[in-house]
Design a protein around this motif. Sequence first.
Motif, PDB file in Angstrom:
ATOM      1  N   ARG A   1       0.826  -1.216   0.000  1.00 21.12           N
ATOM      2  CA  ARG A   1       0.000   0.000   0.000  1.00 21.12           C
ATOM      3  C   ARG A   1       0.861   1.267   0.000  1.00 21.12           C
ATOM      4  NH1 ARG A   1      -1.248  -0.686   4.495  1.00 21.12           N
ATOM      5  NH2 ARG A   1      -0.445   1.171   5.536  1.00 21.12           N
ATOM      6  N   ASN A   2       2.109   1.165   0.456  1.00 21.09           N
ATOM      7  CA  ASN A   2       2.962   2.342   0.587  1.00 21.09           C
ATOM      8  C   ASN A   2       3.873   2.560  -0.616  1.00 21.09           C
ATOM      9  OD1 ASN A   2       2.026   2.924   3.255  1.00 21.09           O
ATOM     10  ND2 ASN A   2       3.295   1.251   4.009  1.00 21.09           N
ATOM     11  N   ILE A   3       3.846   1.655  -1.583  1.00 23.98           N
ATOM     12  CA  ILE A   3       4.676   1.799  -2.776  1.00 23.98           C
ATOM     13  C   ILE A   3       3.934   2.675  -3.778  1.00 23.98           C
ATOM     14  CG2 ILE A   3       5.819   0.567  -4.655  1.00 23.98           C
ATOM     15  CD1 ILE A   3       6.104  -1.820  -2.751  1.00 23.98           C
ATOM     16  N   GLN A   4       4.640   3.594  -4.394  1.00 27.88           N
ATOM     17  CA  GLN A   4       3.997   4.602  -5.243  1.00 27.88           C
ATOM     18  C   GLN A   4       3.215   3.976  -6.392  1.00 27.88           C
ATOM     19  OE1 GLN A   4       6.612   7.398  -7.290  1.00 27.88           O
ATOM     20  NE2 GLN A   4       5.175   9.038  -6.794  1.00 27.88           N
ATOM     21  N   ASP A   5       3.777   2.960  -7.049  1.00 28.72           N
ATOM     22  CA  ASP A   5       3.122   2.321  -8.190  1.00 28.72           C
ATOM     23  C   ASP A   5       2.888   0.848  -7.846  1.00 28.72           C
ATOM     24  OD1 ASP A   5       2.408   1.111 -10.611  1.00 28.72           O
ATOM     25  OD2 ASP A   5       3.649   2.467 -11.803  1.00 28.72           O
ATOM     26  N   THR A   6       1.681   0.539  -7.393  1.00 27.04           N
ATOM     27  CA  THR A   6       1.355  -0.823  -6.967  1.00 27.04           C
ATOM     28  C   THR A   6       1.551  -1.824  -8.095  1.00 27.04           C
ATOM     29  OG1 THR A   6      -0.292   0.042  -5.414  1.00 27.04           O
ATOM     30  CG2 THR A   6      -0.482  -2.280  -6.025  1.00 27.04           C
ATOM     31  N   ASP A   7       1.131  -1.469  -9.284  1.00 24.17           N
ATOM     32  CA  ASP A   7       1.217  -2.401 -10.406  1.00 24.17           C
ATOM     33  C   ASP A   7       2.669  -2.688 -10.777  1.00 24.17           C
ATOM     34  OD1 ASP A   7      -1.616  -2.493 -10.612  1.00 24.17           O
ATOM     35  OD2 ASP A   7      -1.574  -0.590 -11.674  1.00 24.17           O
ATOM     36  N   ALA A   8       3.518  -1.665 -10.740  1.00 21.16           N
ATOM     37  CA  ALA A   8       4.941  -1.872 -11.007  1.00 21.16           C
ATOM     38  C   ALA A   8       5.555  -2.786  -9.956  1.00 21.16           C
ATOM     39  CB  ALA A   8       5.671  -0.529 -11.049  1.00 21.16           C
ATOM     40  N   ALA A   9       5.145  -2.618  -8.695  1.00 30.94           N
ATOM     41  CA  ALA A   9       5.670  -3.468  -7.629  1.00 30.94           C
ATOM     42  C   ALA A   9       5.253  -4.924  -7.820  1.00 30.94           C
ATOM     43  CB  ALA A   9       5.198  -2.957  -6.274  1.00 30.94           C
ATOM     44  N   LEU A  10       4.010  -5.151  -8.216  1.00 30.93           N
ATOM     45  CA  LEU A  10       3.555  -6.528  -8.448  1.00 30.93           C
ATOM     46  C   LEU A  10       4.302  -7.161  -9.613  1.00 30.93           C
ATOM     47  CD1 LEU A  10      -0.282  -6.052  -7.907  1.00 30.93           C
ATOM     48  CD2 LEU A  10       1.304  -7.322  -6.433  1.00 30.93           C
TER      49      LEU A  10
ATOM     50  N   LEU B   1      -7.997  -5.770  -5.732  1.00 32.95           N
ATOM     51  CA  LEU B   1      -6.567  -6.045  -5.620  1.00 32.95           C
ATOM     52  C   LEU B   1      -6.206  -7.356  -6.316  1.00 32.95           C
ATOM     53  CD1 LEU B   1      -3.838  -5.139  -4.569  1.00 32.95           C
ATOM     54  CD2 LEU B   1      -4.343  -6.311  -2.407  1.00 32.95           C
ATOM     55  N   ALA B   2      -7.053  -8.371  -6.185  1.00 33.63           N
ATOM     56  CA  ALA B   2      -6.805  -9.647  -6.865  1.00 33.63           C
ATOM     57  C   ALA B   2      -6.714  -9.436  -8.375  1.00 33.63           C
ATOM     58  CB  ALA B   2      -7.907 -10.641  -6.529  1.00 33.63           C
ATOM     59  N   ARG B   3      -7.555  -8.569  -8.912  1.00 34.59           N
ATOM     60  CA  ARG B   3      -7.514  -8.296 -10.353  1.00 34.59           C
ATOM     61  C   ARG B   3      -6.181  -7.659 -10.745  1.00 34.59           C
ATOM     62  NH1 ARG B   3     -11.809  -5.271 -10.594  1.00 34.59           N
ATOM     63  NH2 ARG B   3     -13.155  -7.105 -10.556  1.00 34.59           N
TER      64      ARG B   3
ATOM     65  N   GLN C   1      -3.590 -10.329 -11.090  1.00 34.82           N
ATOM     66  CA  GLN C   1      -3.759 -11.033 -12.362  1.00 34.82           C
ATOM     67  C   GLN C   1      -3.232 -10.200 -13.524  1.00 34.82           C
ATOM     68  OE1 GLN C   1      -7.967 -11.541 -11.938  1.00 34.82           O
ATOM     69  NE2 GLN C   1      -7.796 -13.600 -11.058  1.00 34.82           N
ATOM     70  N   ASP C   2      -3.512  -8.918 -13.521  1.00 34.54           N
ATOM     71  CA  ASP C   2      -3.040  -8.040 -14.590  1.00 34.54           C
ATOM     72  C   ASP C   2      -1.515  -7.971 -14.617  1.00 34.54           C
ATOM     73  OD1 ASP C   2      -5.653  -7.535 -15.298  1.00 34.54           O
ATOM     74  OD2 ASP C   2      -5.751  -5.577 -14.294  1.00 34.54           O
ATOM     75  N   ALA C   3      -0.876  -8.145 -13.460  1.00 33.22           N
ATOM     76  CA  ALA C   3       0.586  -8.114 -13.388  1.00 33.22           C
ATOM     77  C   ALA C   3       1.216  -9.422 -13.864  1.00 33.22           C
ATOM     78  CB  ALA C   3       1.039  -7.812 -11.958  1.00 33.22           C
ATOM     79  N   GLY C   4       0.398 -10.464 -14.058  1.00 37.95           N
ATOM     80  CA  GLY C   4       0.925 -11.724 -14.570  1.00 37.95           C
ATOM     81  C   GLY C   4       0.856 -12.897 -13.619  1.00 37.95           C
TER      82      GLY C   4
ATOM     83  N   LEU D   1      -5.325 -11.714   2.942  1.00 38.23           N
ATOM     84  CA  LEU D   1      -4.113 -12.428   2.553  1.00 38.23           C
ATOM     85  C   LEU D   1      -4.291 -12.862   1.100  1.00 38.23           C
ATOM     86  CD1 LEU D   1      -1.638 -13.184   4.307  1.00 38.23           C
ATOM     87  CD2 LEU D   1      -2.710 -15.406   4.681  1.00 38.23           C
ATOM     88  N   HIS D   2      -3.568 -12.210   0.190  1.00 39.86           N
ATOM     89  CA  HIS D   2      -3.637 -12.548  -1.240  1.00 39.86           C
ATOM     90  C   HIS D   2      -2.467 -13.458  -1.606  1.00 39.86           C
ATOM     91  CE1 HIS D   2      -6.554  -9.272  -1.481  1.00 39.86           C
ATOM     92  NE2 HIS D   2      -6.835  -9.651  -2.725  1.00 39.86           N
ATOM     93  N   ARG D   3      -2.758 -14.445  -2.454  1.00 42.99           N
ATOM     94  CA  ARG D   3      -1.726 -15.386  -2.901  1.00 42.99           C
ATOM     95  C   ARG D   3      -1.814 -15.582  -4.401  1.00 42.99           C
ATOM     96  NH1 ARG D   3      -3.247 -20.003   1.333  1.00 42.99           N
ATOM     97  NH2 ARG D   3      -5.260 -18.970   1.056  1.00 42.99           N
ATOM     98  N   GLY D   4      -0.695 -15.916  -5.022  1.00 41.86           N
ATOM     99  CA  GLY D   4      -0.668 -16.206  -6.445  1.00 41.86           C
ATOM    100  C   GLY D   4       0.605 -16.929  -6.811  1.00 41.86           C
ATOM    101  N   TYR D   5       0.702 -17.360  -8.077  1.00 40.50           N
ATOM    102  CA  TYR D   5       1.845 -18.134  -8.560  1.00 40.50           C
ATOM    103  C   TYR D   5       2.367 -17.517  -9.843  1.00 40.50           C
ATOM    104  CZ  TYR D   5       0.538 -21.702  -5.165  1.00 40.50           C
ATOM    105  OH  TYR D   5       0.260 -22.363  -4.010  1.00 40.50           O
ATOM    106  N   ARG D   6       3.689 -17.571 -10.001  1.00 42.60           N
ATOM    107  CA  ARG D   6       4.273 -17.194 -11.282  1.00 42.60           C
ATOM    108  C   ARG D   6       4.108 -18.370 -12.242  1.00 42.60           C
ATOM    109  NH1 ARG D   6      10.320 -14.963 -13.017  1.00 42.60           N
ATOM    110  NH2 ARG D   6       9.959 -15.295 -15.243  1.00 42.60           N
ATOM    111  N   PRO D   7       3.694 -18.107 -13.479  1.00 37.20           N
ATOM    112  CA  PRO D   7       3.553 -19.223 -14.432  1.00 37.20           C
ATOM    113  C   PRO D   7       4.851 -20.019 -14.546  1.00 37.20           C
ATOM    114  CG  PRO D   7       2.600 -17.209 -15.323  1.00 37.20           C
ATOM    115  CD  PRO D   7       3.286 -16.814 -14.054  1.00 37.20           C
ATOM    116  N   ALA D   8       4.726 -21.330 -14.597  1.00 37.24           N
ATOM    117  CA  ALA D   8       5.901 -22.202 -14.676  1.00 37.24           C
ATOM    118  C   ALA D   8       6.557 -22.107 -16.049  1.00 37.24           C
ATOM    119  CB  ALA D   8       5.485 -23.642 -14.370  1.00 37.24           C
TER     120      ALA D   8
END
Length: 231
Positions: A123-132, A200-202, A205-208, A224-231
């Motif tokens: 929440r404190n990072i200026q560009d959330t999408d860039a951080a994801l 936030l979940a969306r 997903q948009d970040a990959g 608590l959000h969780r996700g996986y990097r594509p293998a």
Amino acid sequence: MTRASLDKRPDEVASMFDDVAARYDLTNDVLSLGQSRLWRREVARAVAARPGDRVLDLAAGTGTSSLPFVRDGAYTVACDFSLGMLREGRRRHPDLPFVAGDGMRLPFADGTFDVVTNSFGLRNIQDTDAALRELLRVTKPGGRVVVCEFSQPTWGPFRTVYSEYLMRALPPLARTVCTNPDAYVYLAESIRAWPNQRQLARRFQDAGWERVAWRNLSGGIVALHRGYRPA
């Protein structure tokens, strides 16, 4: 004393956290009415670090959030852009590797970590999408992300009470334990402006990230959000 504005300029945010580093963990325990310890336990369960894993704890502050992963046997890097937090963390935990880094431009090679995690720092990072996207970049294919962040209570009447607590009760309470209570005015404002669980979940997903899911804690105060990097 310094407080950040909601445009979250990195210099303002870093300076604000420098100001509160010494009593940050104590203040969090008081203002969360002890819930912060429960949230850390749930993060540790979700990360499920194993011996030999490489874990990045972004916005680790003084390193308190990193310790459960170390105890589970993982090589853990505590990364933060507040030099005041890093100094306090190194003083308390001299054996824990601390690295100065900006969440939008992480100082790590592609695919370095098995797990990346962030507790109350996205929440404190200026560009959330860039951080994801950066977290995705430094995660190994098939690796996972766990983010614990303030969110929106799911029960309408409680959501109203909680919003009133944030804006009316939290800043005065912060004055009793914190050297920079204005920082907690920013905290309250930033929580109110933050996207809800589904939004936030969306963005994950948009970040990959794939297989994105979330779980509410404390009635949705935290998610608590969780996700996986594509293998």
